[in-house]
Design an enzyme around this catalytic site. Sequence first.
Site, PDB file in Angstrom:
ATOM      1  N   SER A  49      35.163  42.090  32.313  1.00  0.00           N
ATOM      2  CA  SER A  49      36.098  43.131  32.778  1.00  0.00           C
ATOM      3  C   SER A  49      35.782  44.494  32.153  1.00  0.00           C
ATOM      4  O   SER A  49      35.948  45.522  32.799  1.00  0.00           O
ATOM      5  CB  SER A  49      37.537  42.747  32.455  1.00  0.00           C
ATOM      6  OG  SER A  49      37.846  41.522  33.073  1.00  0.00           O
ATOM      7  N   CYS A 176      41.209  36.883  25.171  1.00  0.00           N
ATOM      8  CA  CYS A 176      40.979  36.908  26.626  1.00  0.00           C
ATOM      9  C   CYS A 176      40.246  35.665  27.106  1.00  0.00           C
ATOM     10  O   CYS A 176      40.853  34.736  27.607  1.00  0.00           O
ATOM     11  CB  CYS A 176      40.232  38.157  27.112  1.00  0.00           C
ATOM     12  SG  CYS A 176      39.989  38.040  28.910  1.00  0.00           S
TER      13      CYS A 176
HETATM   14  P1  CND Z   1      30.345  36.486  33.234  1.00  0.00           P
HETATM   15  O1  CND Z   1      29.595  37.596  33.823  1.00  0.00           O
HETATM   16  O2  CND Z   1      29.990  36.006  31.871  1.00  0.00           O
HETATM   17  O3  CND Z   1      30.276  35.211  34.205  1.00  0.00           O
HETATM   18  C1  CND Z   1      30.195  35.290  35.602  1.00  0.00           C
HETATM   19  C2  CND Z   1      29.268  34.174  36.085  1.00  0.00           C
HETATM   20  O4  CND Z   1      29.272  34.186  37.521  1.00  0.00           O
HETATM   21  C3  CND Z   1      27.810  34.331  35.656  1.00  0.00           C
HETATM   22  O5  CND Z   1      27.381  33.134  35.050  1.00  0.00           O
HETATM   23  C4  CND Z   1      27.056  34.616  36.967  1.00  0.00           C
HETATM   24  O6  CND Z   1      25.744  34.076  36.970  1.00  0.00           O
HETATM   25  C5  CND Z   1      27.954  33.908  37.974  1.00  0.00           C
HETATM   26  N1  CND Z   1      27.843  34.403  39.348  1.00  0.00           N
HETATM   27  C6  CND Z   1      27.595  35.663  39.786  1.00  0.00           C
HETATM   28  N2  CND Z   1      27.600  35.705  41.133  1.00  0.00           N
HETATM   29  C7  CND Z   1      27.853  34.444  41.564  1.00  0.00           C
HETATM   30  C8  CND Z   1      27.991  33.839  42.847  1.00  0.00           C
HETATM   31  N3  CND Z   1      27.874  34.565  43.943  1.00  0.00           N
HETATM   32  N4  CND Z   1      28.244  32.519  42.900  1.00  0.00           N
HETATM   33  C9  CND Z   1      28.366  31.768  41.775  1.00  0.00           C
HETATM   34  N5  CND Z   1      28.267  32.276  40.527  1.00  0.00           N
HETATM   35  C10 CND Z   1      28.006  33.605  40.432  1.00  0.00           C
HETATM   36  O7  CND Z   1      31.886  36.922  33.280  1.00  0.00           O
HETATM   37  P2  CND Z   1      33.162  36.397  32.472  1.00  0.00           P
HETATM   38  O8  CND Z   1      33.113  34.931  32.359  1.00  0.00           O
HETATM   39  O9  CND Z   1      33.351  37.243  31.262  1.00  0.00           O
HETATM   40  O10 CND Z   1      34.313  36.838  33.504  1.00  0.00           O
HETATM   41  C11 CND Z   1      34.422  36.208  34.767  1.00  0.00           C
HETATM   42  C12 CND Z   1      35.406  36.934  35.654  1.00  0.00           C
HETATM   43  O11 CND Z   1      36.719  36.850  35.091  1.00  0.00           O
HETATM   44  C13 CND Z   1      35.102  38.430  35.796  1.00  0.00           C
HETATM   45  O12 CND Z   1      35.374  38.821  37.122  1.00  0.00           O
HETATM   46  C14 CND Z   1      36.103  39.048  34.835  1.00  0.00           C
HETATM   47  O13 CND Z   1      36.364  40.395  35.174  1.00  0.00           O
HETATM   48  C15 CND Z   1      37.277  38.151  35.073  1.00  0.00           C
HETATM   49  C16 CND Z   1      38.359  38.242  34.050  1.00  0.00           C
HETATM   50  C17 CND Z   1      39.644  37.956  34.462  1.00  0.00           C
HETATM   51  C18 CND Z   1      40.679  37.999  33.564  1.00  0.00           C
HETATM   52  C19 CND Z   1      42.052  37.623  33.990  1.00  0.00           C
HETATM   53  O14 CND Z   1      43.005  37.822  33.231  1.00  0.00           O
HETATM   54  N6  CND Z   1      42.234  37.023  35.167  1.00  0.00           N
HETATM   55  C20 CND Z   1      40.427  38.357  32.243  1.00  0.00           C
HETATM   56  N7  CND Z   1      39.162  38.655  31.840  1.00  0.00           N
HETATM   57  C21 CND Z   1      38.131  38.585  32.726  1.00  0.00           C
HETATM   58 ZN    ZN Z   2      38.666  39.625  29.843  1.00  0.00          ZN
END
Ligand code: CND
Ligand code: ZN
Length: 376
Positions: A49, A176
């Site tokens: 994020s 988080c």
């Molecule tokens: P991170 O980038 O580490 O993980 C994302 C994963 O998704 C990676 O392993 C990528 O290879 C994979 N990926 C990318 N594109 C695709 C696809 N098309 N299909 C399948 N896999 C794919 O991110 P993170 O784990 O730190 O965060 C994940 C999400 O969660 C991100 O959007 C972040 O903004 C969100 C988030 C949400 C909240 C909340 O409160 N809901 C809090 N923090 C982060």
């Molecule tokens: Zn986060």
Amino acid sequence: MATTGKPIKCKAAICWGPNQPLSIEEIEVAPPKCREVRIKIVATGICRSDDHVMSGAISDMKFPVILGHEAAGIVESVGEGVTDLKPGDKVIPLFVPQCGKCRCCLNPESNLCYKNDIGKYNGVLLDNTSRFTCKGKVIHHFISTSTFTEYTVVDEIAVAKIHKDAPLDKVCLIGCGFSTGYGSAVNTGKVKPGSTCAVFGLGGVGLSVVIGCKVAGASRIIGVDLNNDKFAKAKEFGATECINPKDYKLPIHEVLAQMTNDGVDYAFEVVGNTTVMTSALQSSHFGCGKTVIVGLAPSTAKMTFDPLLILTGRMLVGAVFGGWKSKDDVPKLVCDYINKKFEFDGLITHNLPFDKINEGFELLRKGESIRTVLMF
Ligand code: CND
Ligand code: ZN
Ligand code: ZN
């Protein structure tokens, strides 16, 4: 403390605007006002994020800003009226506050306190001002936290006191990544024993969903990611199978339907991509499948899908911070970690000194790290 009541000069990583590296600067952090707390950050994790903001995906963000929302630290001083915290207490800042009084706080089913700054991005504390200045300019706060700084100031409702024995370099992830993923499975999804789950995106948050599915007793946990390097760790944390959409001609929801007798019980989108959100929904079983949106999509993105998918009994839900009521639940999650109810140390693949923060973001962008924890 010698610093009580005085401004503190310290190092912080400033995001002056999108599409540029963070810049380490000396800033001034004003003392906490009424019902605020000044915290010395000890460890802070890098979450996707923060990178979304840096990449310009969040169009209404106010700059300059100090990012960072996953951290642990120690109270330096407290403002007037703060009764539950004192200097020296170990704490975790809360990017979803808990005022205890608003409609959401009073509803046992919700955790999105009205005092949150997510999606509004006013970039100030509750009194509508900032405590940060740099080179004579006011610097904005980020979602009630701002942890890419040696010292930060937060509102009392946006910080939780945690157990004195908690290892801050690990439990910062409870701020988080871990809690968001784990809670998305156990609170938002309410995964049932014996069920089949698919987790799209195996980063720090997605792997924490896997941990939650396993603790909830799911019998199959299918990891889906475009990066095969994520699979070994996913299996360590409980994924029973992992698949890469690039390895199939069929759309991934059809592959999952074939693997699971017409679809999964729970699908989790943990990427932040609206096309993947639709795939997750399509992978869930008609009549009973539940899809949980965890990923943060760019502010202008729109999700489209055939409403028949919902009409025929699928459920689509989502939550921030895994549905946890932050001030109440974070201390409990820290105790559960100390008592080994779950284990997530393996999510931390890199530790770097704070000054190397941009290197930490590069590791995330290249898909080489799960969580990098920066140490001050
Ligand atoms: P991170 O980038 O580490 O993980 C994302 C994963 O998704 C990676 O392993 C990528 O290879 C994979 N990926 C990318 N594109 C695709 C696809 N098309 N299909 C399948 N896999 C794919 O991110 P993170 O784990 O730190 O965060 C994940 C999400 O969660 C991100 O959007 C972040 O903004 C969100 C988030 C949400 C909240 C909340 O409160 N809901 C809090 N923090 C982060
Ligand atoms: Zn986060
Ligand atoms: Zn509230």
